[in-house]
Design a protein around this motif. Structure first.
Motif, PDB file in Angstrom:
ATOM      1  N   ARG A 205       1.163  -0.807   0.016  1.00 22.96           N
ATOM      2  CA  ARG A 205      -0.764   0.086  -0.139  1.00 22.96           C
ATOM      3  C   ARG A 205       0.941   0.698   0.031  1.00 22.96           C
ATOM      4  NH1 ARG A 205      -2.446  -5.134   1.258  1.00 22.96           N
ATOM      5  NH2 ARG A 205      -4.974  -5.006   0.793  1.00 22.96           N
ATOM      6  N   PHE A 206       2.130   1.356   0.881  1.00 21.71           N
ATOM      7  CA  PHE A 206       2.614   2.400   0.720  1.00 21.71           C
ATOM      8  C   PHE A 206       3.056   2.664  -0.157  1.00 21.71           C
ATOM      9  CE2 PHE A 206       6.671   4.462   1.045  1.00 21.71           C
ATOM     10  CZ  PHE A 206       6.747   5.893   1.602  1.00 21.71           C
ATOM     11  N   LEU A 207       4.195   1.363  -1.234  1.00 21.25           N
ATOM     12  CA  LEU A 207       4.256   1.349  -2.230  1.00 21.25           C
ATOM     13  C   LEU A 207       4.090   1.796  -3.587  1.00 21.25           C
ATOM     14  CD1 LEU A 207       6.561  -1.858  -1.815  1.00 21.25           C
ATOM     15  CD2 LEU A 207       8.042   0.065  -2.120  1.00 21.25           C
ATOM     16  N   ALA A 208       2.886   1.196  -3.397  1.00 22.34           N
ATOM     17  CA  ALA A 208       1.430   1.771  -4.830  1.00 22.34           C
ATOM     18  C   ALA A 208       1.027   3.501  -4.696  1.00 22.34           C
ATOM     19  CB  ALA A 208       0.836   1.228  -4.492  1.00 22.34           C
ATOM     20  N   SER A 209       1.864   3.418  -3.093  1.00 19.03           N
ATOM     21  CA  SER A 209       1.017   5.541  -3.058  1.00 19.03           C
ATOM     22  C   SER A 209       1.870   6.221  -3.372  1.00 19.03           C
ATOM     23  CB  SER A 209       0.507   5.792  -1.365  1.00 19.03           C
ATOM     24  OG  SER A 209       2.051   5.502  -0.387  1.00 19.03           O
ATOM     25  N   ARG A 210       3.539   5.790  -3.705  1.00 21.10           N
ATOM     26  CA  ARG A 210       4.494   6.148  -3.581  1.00 21.10           C
ATOM     27  C   ARG A 210       4.996   6.013  -4.942  1.00 21.10           C
ATOM     28  NH1 ARG A 210       3.383   8.627  -0.304  1.00 21.10           N
ATOM     29  NH2 ARG A 210       4.971   9.484   2.320  1.00 21.10           N
ATOM     30  N   ASN A 211       4.333   5.739  -5.917  1.00 23.78           N
ATOM     31  CA  ASN A 211       3.981   5.156  -7.392  1.00 23.78           C
ATOM     32  C   ASN A 211       4.802   4.460  -8.030  1.00 23.78           C
ATOM     33  OD1 ASN A 211       1.986   6.625  -8.601  1.00 23.78           O
ATOM     34  ND2 ASN A 211       2.963   8.596  -8.152  1.00 23.78           N
ATOM     35  N   ARG A 212       5.041   3.224  -6.603  1.00 25.24           N
ATOM     36  CA  ARG A 212       6.484   2.242  -7.587  1.00 25.24           C
ATOM     37  C   ARG A 212       5.633   0.717  -7.354  1.00 25.24           C
ATOM     38  NH1 ARG A 212       9.651   3.574  -1.622  1.00 25.24           N
ATOM     39  NH2 ARG A 212      10.780   1.467  -2.195  1.00 25.24           N
ATOM     40  N   ASN A 213       4.966   1.134  -8.276  1.00 26.68           N
ATOM     41  CA  ASN A 213       3.884  -0.397  -8.633  1.00 26.68           C
ATOM     42  C   ASN A 213       4.593  -0.976  -8.967  1.00 26.68           C
ATOM     43  OD1 ASN A 213       1.941   2.213  -8.236  1.00 26.68           O
ATOM     44  ND2 ASN A 213       1.564   2.527 -10.512  1.00 26.68           N
ATOM     45  N   ASP A 214       5.792  -1.423  -9.601  1.00 30.45           N
ATOM     46  CA  ASP A 214       6.184  -2.978  -9.939  1.00 30.45           C
ATOM     47  C   ASP A 214       7.058  -3.413  -8.571  1.00 30.45           C
ATOM     48  OD1 ASP A 214       6.035  -2.692 -12.385  1.00 30.45           O
ATOM     49  OD2 ASP A 214       8.209  -1.945 -12.986  1.00 30.45           O
ATOM     50  N   GLU A 215       7.476  -2.420  -7.651  1.00 32.99           N
ATOM     51  CA  GLU A 215       7.387  -3.035  -6.191  1.00 32.99           C
ATOM     52  C   GLU A 215       6.311  -3.893  -5.822  1.00 32.99           C
ATOM     53  OE1 GLU A 215      10.671  -0.827  -3.950  1.00 32.99           O
ATOM     54  OE2 GLU A 215      10.212   0.973  -5.871  1.00 32.99           O
ATOM     55  N   ALA A 216       5.152  -3.264  -5.575  1.00 35.02           N
ATOM     56  CA  ALA A 216       4.330  -3.326  -5.201  1.00 35.02           C
ATOM     57  C   ALA A 216       3.390  -4.547  -5.347  1.00 35.02           C
ATOM     58  CB  ALA A 216       3.500  -2.062  -5.095  1.00 35.02           C
ATOM     59  N   PHE A 217       3.675  -4.919  -6.925  1.00 30.33           N
ATOM     60  CA  PHE A 217       3.592  -6.164  -7.429  1.00 30.33           C
ATOM     61  C   PHE A 217       3.993  -6.994  -7.462  1.00 30.33           C
ATOM     62  CE2 PHE A 217       3.744  -8.908 -11.236  1.00 30.33           C
ATOM     63  CZ  PHE A 217       2.461  -9.527 -10.848  1.00 30.33           C
ATOM     64  N   ASN A 218       5.475  -7.077  -7.103  1.00 28.80           N
ATOM     65  CA  ASN A 218       6.480  -8.315  -6.291  1.00 28.80           C
ATOM     66  C   ASN A 218       5.880  -8.678  -5.443  1.00 28.80           C
ATOM     67  OD1 ASN A 218       7.598  -8.129  -8.680  1.00 28.80           O
ATOM     68  ND2 ASN A 218       9.253  -6.794  -8.534  1.00 28.80           N
ATOM     69  N   VAL A 219       5.623  -7.069  -4.441  1.00 31.23           N
ATOM     70  CA  VAL A 219       5.284  -7.795  -2.641  1.00 31.23           C
ATOM     71  C   VAL A 219       3.978  -8.841  -3.253  1.00 31.23           C
ATOM     72  CG1 VAL A 219       4.709  -7.125  -0.409  1.00 31.23           C
ATOM     73  CG2 VAL A 219       7.090  -6.001  -2.313  1.00 31.23           C
ATOM     74  N   LEU A 220       2.970  -8.311  -3.441  1.00 28.56           N
ATOM     75  CA  LEU A 220       1.784  -8.853  -3.184  1.00 28.56           C
ATOM     76  C   LEU A 220       1.945  -9.914  -3.876  1.00 28.56           C
ATOM     77  CD1 LEU A 220      -0.077  -5.568  -4.770  1.00 28.56           C
ATOM     78  CD2 LEU A 220      -0.735  -6.600  -2.233  1.00 28.56           C
ATOM     79  N   GLN A 221       2.417 -10.257  -5.253  1.00 29.77           N
ATOM     80  CA  GLN A 221       2.590 -12.192  -5.718  1.00 29.77           C
ATOM     81  C   GLN A 221       2.795 -12.929  -4.367  1.00 29.77           C
ATOM     82  OE1 GLN A 221       4.728 -11.893  -9.353  1.00 29.77           O
ATOM     83  NE2 GLN A 221       3.801 -14.021 -10.202  1.00 29.77           N
ATOM     84  N   LYS A 222       4.282 -12.352  -4.219  1.00 23.81           N
ATOM     85  CA  LYS A 222       5.201 -13.278  -3.020  1.00 23.81           C
ATOM     86  C   LYS A 222       4.073 -13.428  -2.057  1.00 23.81           C
ATOM     87  CE  LYS A 222       9.563 -11.923  -3.839  1.00 23.81           C
ATOM     88  NZ  LYS A 222      10.629 -11.262  -3.592  1.00 23.81           N
ATOM     89  N   LEU A 223       2.982 -12.720  -1.278  1.00 22.14           N
ATOM     90  CA  LEU A 223       2.047 -12.770  -0.163  1.00 22.14           C
ATOM     91  C   LEU A 223       1.291 -13.670  -0.717  1.00 22.14           C
ATOM     92  CD1 LEU A 223       2.410  -9.183   1.246  1.00 22.14           C
ATOM     93  CD2 LEU A 223       3.667 -10.833   2.002  1.00 22.14           C
ATOM     94  N   ASN A 224       0.369 -13.533  -1.858  1.00 31.27           N
ATOM     95  CA  ASN A 224      -0.846 -13.992  -2.237  1.00 31.27           C
ATOM     96  C   ASN A 224      -0.850 -15.518  -3.470  1.00 31.27           C
ATOM     97  OD1 ASN A 224      -3.668 -11.908  -1.694  1.00 31.27           O
ATOM     98  ND2 ASN A 224      -1.011 -10.534  -1.733  1.00 31.27           N
ATOM     99  N   GLY A 225       0.693 -15.440  -4.036  1.00 25.99           N
ATOM    100  CA  GLY A 225       0.688 -16.763  -4.015  1.00 25.99           C
ATOM    101  C   GLY A 225       0.390 -16.505  -6.279  1.00 25.99           C
ATOM    102  N   THR A 226      -0.009 -15.563  -6.088  1.00 20.63           N
ATOM    103  CA  THR A 226      -0.473 -16.102  -7.808  1.00 20.63           C
ATOM    104  C   THR A 226      -0.203 -14.681  -8.616  1.00 20.63           C
ATOM    105  OG1 THR A 226      -2.915 -15.321  -7.845  1.00 20.63           O
ATOM    106  CG2 THR A 226      -2.144 -18.183  -7.694  1.00 20.63           C
ATOM    107  N   LYS A 227      -0.031 -14.007  -9.668  1.00 18.34           N
ATOM    108  CA  LYS A 227      -0.160 -12.539 -10.606  1.00 18.34           C
ATOM    109  C   LYS A 227      -1.918 -12.996 -10.834  1.00 18.34           C
ATOM    110  CE  LYS A 227       1.772 -11.144 -14.993  1.00 18.34           C
ATOM    111  NZ  LYS A 227       1.880 -11.686 -16.631  1.00 18.34           N
TER     112      LYS A 227
END
Length: 469
Positions: A205-227
């Motif tokens: 959430r913080f990464l997305a708020s700073r427009n660091r969307n690629d980093e946010a996506f990588n964290v979310l994929q590791k946490l939730n398992g699927t792309k």
């Protein structure tokens, strides 16, 4: 679980820092208070000065978390814990001479304790926020509840550490050296917290708020398992951050969510739990138990706290937040009204201990962990940092008020004192029933829509009961 374990070390240090003073308090009185001929008021301030830092830390936590990020703010808290531990253990460093107490030395000791309190205030706001923003919706309540477990576990650990340091030693050794080891022992979990934080990511959430969307996506994929799941959650997060008519100002989602957060924090303290924790040995002694017996009863109460916090962790995703809060309020009311009734008839015995255990068990399975869960969940992404700061600052201010008024209230009437906490328990149940929504199973972004709809209902003349069921 690995990320949560590291984040909950902030809670463990919260409990450790606030309870470590219990073993060193008498030695401090002898070294810094009695030797200078100062009053009991100064002694009381010195024992509780960390609470001032807690209020400050809670109040500025939003500024830190919004600008530095959640993880980096926790790193700052870990550094403050370390500095406070070492400084409290040896406040003479640089400016003063050992065994030559002065007013300046007393002031420096309190500064170190206040720095530790600021660390507690930061951790108490940001650790639950961090876990809440990392956790998948289906297990968010369970993971955030571990934070409260860590708080009481930290208290339990430091009680045993203090006991281990003092065991077999003379009072003179404790007054000279032992109390310093008690404070210094906090550096071990503080440094562990500091280094482990470099092993965990920033929240998506913080990464997305700073427009660091690629980093946010990588964290979310590791946490939730699927792309696919990560993409779906990231779209929800970005939609919430770009929501029209939501400026990101504190009241841009209406006043209801802020009021609910503040009142949850206030009720968590006004039911009197910290009186039971801080003054437990004194309470049991006043009920006729000797000093050794009162300590045994306090340990029993501590074990009850641990067991019932685990019960909350195991049931929060099954029963939901709202039912647990209401059931806990009812149990606390029964416990406190029972103690008040026995006190009014001057009845002291095992029955009093039973009602206190009912009270603390009810709190630990409900308001203890679930309040932190709710605070981590209810605030929208755009205002979470500043709203959490206000709620946590209100919680520490309420803590200070309730803890500081307890002795005077008891001097007036024990029955009325415990009756007041029982009344607050009843009011907390009514508050949850009327105002607090169920958040189980919803993503943080789904909850934002709920508050927007509630504001419209308030403006048109009242809240829908269905919205809260």
């Amino acid at each position: 679980m690995f990320i949560t374990l590291i984040a909950t070390l902030g809670g463990l240090l919260f409990g450790y820092d606030t309870a470590v003073i219990s073993g060193a308090e008498q030695s401090l009185q002898k070294y810094l208070i009695d030797s200078l001929g100062l009053s009991s008021f100064v002694h009381g301030f010195t024992v509780s000065s960390a609470l001032i830092g807690c209020i400050i830390g809670g109040a500025v936590s939003g500024l830190f978390s919004n600008n530095l990020g959640r993880r980096n703010s926790l790193i700052v808290a870990a550094l403050l814990f370390t500095v406070s531990a070492l400084g409290s253990a040896y406040p003479e460093l640089l400016f003063f001479t050992k065994d030559e107490p002065t007013i300046g030395l007393l002031v420096m000791f309190n500064i170190y304790r206040i720095l530790g309190g600021i660390g507690v205030g930061l951790a108490s706001a940001i650790s639950p926020t961090y876990i809440g923003e990392i956790a998948p919706a289906a297990i968010r309540g369970k993971l955030v509840s571990w934070y409260q477990f860590a708080v009481i576990f930290g208290m339990l650990v430091v009680y045993f550490v203090n006991w281990g340091i003092a065991s077999g030693q003379t009072r003179e050794w404790i007054n000279d050296v032992g109390w310093r080891f008690m404070f210094a022992s906090e550096t071990i979990p503080a440094l562990l917290f500091f280094f482990l934080l470099f092993c965990v990511p920033e929240t998506p959430r913080f990464l997305a708020s700073r427009n660091r969307n690629d980093e946010a996506f990588n964290v979310l994929q590791k946490l939730n398992g699927t792309k696919e799941k990560a993409e779906s959650i990231l779209l929800e997060i970005k939609a919430s951050l770009n929501a029209p008519n939501r400026s990101g100002k504190l009241f841009s989602y209406g006043r209801t969510v802020i009021i609910v957060g503040i009142m949850l924090s206030i009720f968590q303290q006004f039911v009197g739990i910290n009186v039971a924790l801080y003054y437990a040995p004194r309470i049991f002694e006043s009920m006729g138990a000797g000093q050794s017996a009162s300590m045994v009863q306090t340990v029993v109460m501590g074990l009850v706290n641990v067991v019932f916090t685990v019960i909350a962790i195991m049931t929060v995703e099954k029963w939901g937040r709202k039912p647990l809060l209401i059931i806990g309020s009812i149990g606390m009311a029964v416990g406190m009204f029972g103690v008040a009734g026995l006190a009014s008839f001057h009845v002291i015995g095992i029955s009093t201990l039973v009602f206190i255990i009912i009270y603390t068990a009810s709190f630990m399975m409900s308001w203890g962990p679930i309040c932190w869960v709710m605070l981590a969940e209810i605030f929208p992404n755009k205002i979470r940092g500043q709203a959490m700061a206000i709620a946590v600052a209100a919680q520490w201010a309420a803590n200070f008020f309730i803890s500081s008024t307890y002795p005077a209230m008891m001097d007036f009437s024990g029955a009325l004192t415990y009756g007041f906490y029982g009344l607050m328990s009843v009011l907390s149940a009514l508050f949850v029933l009327k105002w607090v929504p169920e958040t189980k199973g919803k993503t943080l972004e789904e909850l934002e829509g709920l508050w927007g709809e509630e504001e419209e209902e308030v403006a048109s003349g009242g809240m829908s009961e269905a919205r809260h069921s």
